[in-house]
Design a protein around this motif. Structure first.
Motif, PDB file in Angstrom:
ATOM      1  N   UNK A   1       0.852  -1.188   0.000  1.00  0.00           N
ATOM      2  CA  UNK A   1       0.000   0.000   0.000  1.00  0.00           C
ATOM      3  C   UNK A   1       0.891   1.242   0.000  1.00  0.00           C
ATOM      4  N   UNK A   2       0.562   2.181  -0.873  1.00  0.00           N
ATOM      5  CA  UNK A   2       1.308   3.430  -0.927  1.00  0.00           C
ATOM      6  C   UNK A   2       0.343   4.587  -1.156  1.00  0.00           C
ATOM      7  N   UNK A   3       0.650   5.752  -0.563  1.00  0.00           N
ATOM      8  CA  UNK A   3      -0.086   6.976  -0.836  1.00  0.00           C
ATOM      9  C   UNK A   3      -1.274   7.205   0.072  1.00  0.00           C
ATOM     10  N   UNK A   4      -1.838   8.398  -0.081  1.00  0.00           N
ATOM     11  CA  UNK A   4      -3.044   8.803   0.634  1.00  0.00           C
ATOM     12  C   UNK A   4      -4.005   9.439  -0.349  1.00  0.00           C
ATOM     13  N   UNK A   5      -5.287   9.209  -0.134  1.00  0.00           N
ATOM     14  CA  UNK A   5      -6.295   9.769  -1.021  1.00  0.00           C
ATOM     15  C   UNK A   5      -7.351   8.736  -1.352  1.00  0.00           C
ATOM     16  N   UNK A   6      -8.118   8.932  -2.419  1.00  0.00           N
ATOM     17  CA  UNK A   6      -9.126   7.951  -2.818  1.00  0.00           C
ATOM     18  C   UNK A   6      -8.496   6.574  -3.042  1.00  0.00           C
ATOM     19  N   UNK A   7      -9.222   5.531  -2.649  1.00  0.00           N
ATOM     20  CA  UNK A   7      -8.681   4.177  -2.688  1.00  0.00           C
ATOM     21  C   UNK A   7      -8.746   3.589  -4.091  1.00  0.00           C
ATOM     22  N   UNK A   8      -7.631   3.017  -4.520  1.00  0.00           N
ATOM     23  CA  UNK A   8      -7.544   2.266  -5.767  1.00  0.00           C
ATOM     24  C   UNK A   8      -7.003   0.879  -5.427  1.00  0.00           C
ATOM     25  N   UNK A   9      -7.802  -0.161  -5.676  1.00  0.00           N
ATOM     26  CA  UNK A   9      -7.407  -1.536  -5.377  1.00  0.00           C
ATOM     27  C   UNK A   9      -6.920  -2.195  -6.663  1.00  0.00           C
ATOM     28  N   UNK A  10      -5.711  -2.739  -6.619  1.00  0.00           N
ATOM     29  CA  UNK A  10      -5.061  -3.356  -7.777  1.00  0.00           C
ATOM     30  C   UNK A  10      -5.086  -4.875  -7.611  1.00  0.00           C
TER      31      UNK A  10
ATOM     32  N   UNK B   1     -14.765 -13.764  -4.838  1.00  0.00           N
ATOM     33  CA  UNK B   1     -13.590 -12.902  -4.953  1.00  0.00           C
ATOM     34  C   UNK B   1     -13.988 -11.427  -4.979  1.00  0.00           C
ATOM     35  N   UNK B   2     -15.094 -11.113  -5.633  1.00  0.00           N
ATOM     36  CA  UNK B   2     -15.586  -9.732  -5.615  1.00  0.00           C
ATOM     37  C   UNK B   2     -15.950  -9.317  -4.191  1.00  0.00           C
ATOM     38  N   UNK B   3     -16.542 -10.233  -3.428  1.00  0.00           N
ATOM     39  CA  UNK B   3     -16.860  -9.933  -2.031  1.00  0.00           C
ATOM     40  C   UNK B   3     -15.584  -9.688  -1.226  1.00  0.00           C
ATOM     41  N   UNK B   4     -14.511 -10.421  -1.552  1.00  0.00           N
ATOM     42  CA  UNK B   4     -13.230 -10.189  -0.885  1.00  0.00           C
ATOM     43  C   UNK B   4     -12.737  -8.761  -1.122  1.00  0.00           C
TER      44      UNK B   4
ATOM     45  N   UNK C   1     -12.220  -5.904   1.651  1.00  0.00           N
ATOM     46  CA  UNK C   1     -10.928  -5.235   1.830  1.00  0.00           C
ATOM     47  C   UNK C   1     -11.111  -3.718   1.878  1.00  0.00           C
ATOM     48  N   UNK C   2     -11.908  -3.189   0.942  1.00  0.00           N
ATOM     49  CA  UNK C   2     -12.160  -1.745   0.936  1.00  0.00           C
ATOM     50  C   UNK C   2     -12.813  -1.300   2.240  1.00  0.00           C
ATOM     51  N   UNK C   3     -13.743  -2.108   2.744  1.00  0.00           N
ATOM     52  CA  UNK C   3     -14.389  -1.779   4.017  1.00  0.00           C
ATOM     53  C   UNK C   3     -13.365  -1.724   5.141  1.00  0.00           C
TER      54      UNK C   3
ATOM     55  N   UNK D   1     -15.795   3.757   1.697  1.00  0.00           N
ATOM     56  CA  UNK D   1     -17.144   3.444   1.215  1.00  0.00           C
ATOM     57  C   UNK D   1     -17.147   3.275  -0.298  1.00  0.00           C
ATOM     58  N   UNK D   2     -16.377   4.120  -0.976  1.00  0.00           N
ATOM     59  CA  UNK D   2     -16.241   4.044  -2.440  1.00  0.00           C
ATOM     60  C   UNK D   2     -14.785   3.752  -2.791  1.00  0.00           C
ATOM     61  N   UNK D   3     -14.583   3.099  -3.914  1.00  0.00           N
ATOM     62  CA  UNK D   3     -13.229   2.801  -4.350  1.00  0.00           C
ATOM     63  C   UNK D   3     -13.222   2.523  -5.851  1.00  0.00           C
ATOM     64  N   UNK D   4     -12.034   2.538  -6.414  1.00  0.00           N
ATOM     65  CA  UNK D   4     -11.816   2.151  -7.807  1.00  0.00           C
ATOM     66  C   UNK D   4     -11.121   0.799  -7.798  1.00  0.00           C
ATOM     67  N   UNK D   5     -11.548  -0.101  -8.669  1.00  0.00           N
ATOM     68  CA  UNK D   5     -10.917  -1.414  -8.750  1.00  0.00           C
ATOM     69  C   UNK D   5     -10.283  -1.569 -10.131  1.00  0.00           C
ATOM     70  N   UNK D   6      -9.035  -2.025 -10.120  1.00  0.00           N
ATOM     71  CA  UNK D   6      -8.232  -2.206 -11.339  1.00  0.00           C
ATOM     72  C   UNK D   6      -7.751  -3.647 -11.357  1.00  0.00           C
ATOM     73  N   UNK D   7      -8.007  -4.370 -12.439  1.00  0.00           N
ATOM     74  CA  UNK D   7      -7.607  -5.768 -12.486  1.00  0.00           C
ATOM     75  C   UNK D   7      -6.946  -6.147 -13.795  1.00  0.00           C
TER      76      UNK D   7
END
Length: 298
Positions: free
Chosen positions: A1-10, A60-63, A67-69, A74-80
């Motif tokens: 994990x790096x940075x601060x701001x809106x969450x982006x899950x890779x 896996x989507x629930x995982x 994780x975001x929770x 509450x909101x996040x961007x997901x990149x796969x």
């Protein structure tokens, strides 16, 4: 994990790990985002469930949502990428109130297919070898590939990369009873975009953890299809981006790429020249530019 701001899950694919996003983490952090690269179930330091069906895309989507929770978002961007792309698409479909935007690399989303995926694959490849079908029987691919992890990683990565001058899936038709290592080319060294240290990292991860969990993703193709009947006509309506290489053999399979405009209305598509399947590793600068531009416009 790096940075601060809106969450982006890779979310990574096969046969990779969080490490496949090593070039994106600092770039996204510098752009003002909290970038989190995960080891998916079955990989690295994450849990390795015994039940094969646990590796379906609904679970896996629930995982990813959980994780975001846990990270307080509450909101996040997901990149796969690769198998991470279906997870990203399904997370956007199943959690539309939480996924602000979605990015897929290499594996397009064309909607839920009319037939179970393995049936479509058997129709497409008929009597020819196809690695996803080879991976279906538990234990078979494990015995072959775990016997020589370095060779497997080198050969599989090279054969699906932009370094390979041939389309891996179409260059030569191997019989259906072939094994994976009979169909790939081992160059004896990693490609230029993967250092010896990078290769050693992947080899170490799979020598410790094995391939059973990662291969179980393929064994859930039809199970995921059965679980997602309620998504048959559902579209992904969030802002979306698809990134691929022009030498990637995966988007050329089937009709998913052509169907994506309907399944994901308004999706932006970027094709990077001279790049194969390992998009964010082969062309990190181009992927970083595309990701940060997309995220900054949300």
């Amino acid at each position: 994990m790096q940075g601060e701001g809106p969450l982006v899950v890779l979310v990574h694919g096969f046969p990779e790990s969080w490490y496949s996003w090593r070039h994106q983490l600092p770039a996204l952090a510098a752009a003002g985002f909290k970038a989190v690269a995960v080891d998916m179930p079955g990989y690295g330091s994450s849990a390795k469930p015994e039940a094969i069906n646990r590796y379906n895309q609904v679970a896996l989507a629930a995982d990813i949502a959980e994780l975001a929770t846990q990270l307080g978002a509450d909101e996040f961007v997901v990149v796969g990428h690769d198998w991470g792309a279906p997870t990203a698409w399904h997370t956007a479909l199943l959690y539309p109130d939480r996924v602000k935007a979605v990015v897929g690399l290499s594996v397009p989303y064309g909607g839920r297919p009319p037939l179970p995926p393995t049936q479509g694959m058997r129709r497409l490849f008929k009597d020819a070898f196809f690695y996803m079908l080879y991976f279906q029987e538990p234990g078979v691919a494990e015995r072959e590939l775990e016997a020589d992890i370095p060779r497997f990683i080198r050969a599989f990565v090279y054969s699906c990369s932009g370094d390979n001058p041939r389309d891996y899936f179409r260059a030569e038709a191997f019989p259906a009873d072939a094994t994976l290592l009979q169909t790939v080319t081992d160059p004896g060294r990693p490609p230029a975009w993967m250092s010896a240290a990078d290769l050693a990292f992947y080899v170490g991860e799979f020598e410790r953890s094995g391939l059973r969990g990662p291969l179980n993703y393929y064994r859930n193709l039809d199970h995921t299809w059965r679980l997602t009947e309620h998504l048959q006509d559902r579209q992904i309506l969030q802002p979306a981006l698809f990134i691929s290489g022009d030498r990637d053999p995966v988007p050329k399979l089937g009709r998913e790429y052509q169907r994506m405009d309907h399944a994901v209305p308004g999706i932006e598509k970027i094709v990077i020249p001279k790049v194969g399947h390992w998009t964010q590793q082969e062309a990190p600068a181009a992927v970083n530019r595309a990701l940060t531009a997309f995220l900054n416009h949300l």
